[in-house]
Design a protein around this motif. Structure first.
Motif, PDB file in Angstrom:
ATOM      1  N   GLU A  13       0.809  -1.362  -0.109  1.00 21.83           N
ATOM      2  CA  GLU A  13      -0.021  -0.064   0.008  1.00 21.83           C
ATOM      3  C   GLU A  13       0.888   1.405  -0.071  1.00 21.83           C
ATOM      4  N   ARG A  14       1.976   1.362   0.817  1.00 20.11           N
ATOM      5  CA  ARG A  14       2.908   2.371   0.816  1.00 20.11           C
ATOM      6  C   ARG A  14       3.405   2.649  -0.614  1.00 20.11           C
ATOM      7  N   THR A  15       3.880   1.584  -1.249  1.00 12.87           N
ATOM      8  CA  THR A  15       4.488   1.762  -2.395  1.00 12.87           C
ATOM      9  C   THR A  15       3.652   2.280  -3.509  1.00 12.87           C
ATOM     10  N   SER A  17       1.053   3.945  -2.833  1.00  5.37           N
ATOM     11  CA  SER A  17       0.750   5.637  -2.655  1.00  5.37           C
ATOM     12  C   SER A  17       1.815   6.394  -2.946  1.00  5.37           C
ATOM     13  N   GLU A  41       9.190   3.640   2.966  1.00  7.01           N
ATOM     14  CA  GLU A  41       9.212   4.523   4.223  1.00  7.01           C
ATOM     15  C   GLU A  41      10.462   5.171   4.339  1.00  7.01           C
ATOM     16  N   GLU A  44       9.969   8.272   2.719  1.00  4.47           N
ATOM     17  CA  GLU A  44       9.155   9.271   3.130  1.00  4.47           C
ATOM     18  C   GLU A  44      10.045   9.865   4.259  1.00  4.47           C
TER      19      GLU A  44
END
Length: 207
Positions: A13-15, A17, A41, A44
């Motif tokens: 999900e983070r990738t 996004s 992360e 980020e």
């Protein structure tokens, strides 16, 4: 594009996004984001670090420091990216090329020259920095806090430039379209710009 396999947007999900945000911002997915696809992360955290550093510097100073560090690190990607920012901020193509080539015609003042020379020295060999270098910057009105900011921006660039080059992330092909050939040549101090895939005889893209 890279020496390692870079994940697609479905990796996490983070990738997903991170990729979506980058595409919305740039109009395409830059290779630097692909390189961090396994660990979004970290990207980020990098963005947070940059924000904390840039918040205490003028955009012009930050970009000149970054350009000096990137040149010393032979990072074409960072040179092209931050050279492009300086062009958007008012530098002419000739002016930017003069800055990169360190000529007398460069549209920067003596203090900015000193700051860029200091940044290059930090990127090249931080152990070679002496009290005399710090005192030299103070002669141009820099405070201890401002010298910290310049040093932090330079040291941070070492992390990002070395990450991209060690992983084989080529500068985005968009720079071919967006920069004049002479400017692109001046800013390409390391890896070459990624070339678009050539169409195959069947009409698809070659691999």
């Amino acid at each position: 594009m890279a020496f390692i396999h870079t994940p697609d947007a479905s990796a996490s999900e983070r990738t997903t996004s991170m990729y979506a945000s980058a595409e919305a911002n740039y109009g395409y997915l830059p290779n630097m984001y692909r390189a961090f696809g396994h660990r979004p992360e970290v990207m980020e955290s990098w963005a947070g670090l940059l924000s904390s550093i840039r918040g205490h510097m003028s955009l012009r100073r930050y970009e000149l420091v970054t350009l000096a560090a990137a040149k010393e690190l032979k990072s074409s990607y960072c040179m092209l990216a931050h050279g492009s920012v300086l062009l958007r901020e008012g530098f002419t193509s000739d002016g930017l090329t003069a800055v990169v080539n360190e000529t007398e015609k460069a549209p920067i003042d003596a203090g900015e020259r000193a700051i860029m020379a200091f940044a290059a020295k930090v990127a090249r060999d931080a152990t070679s920095v002496t009290q005399q270098d710090i005192d030299g910057l103070k002669k141009y009105g820099l405070s201890d806090a401002e010298i910290f900011d310049v040093t932090a921006a330079t040291a941070a660039r070492c992390f990002f430039s070395k990450m991209l080059d060690a992983l084989g992330a080529a500068p985005d092909h968009a720079y071919i379209e967006r920069l004049e050939p002479n400017v692109r040549k001046a800013l390409s101090v390391g890896r070459e710009v990624e070339r678009p895939l050539a169409p195959s005889p069947s009409g698809g893209a070659s691999q």
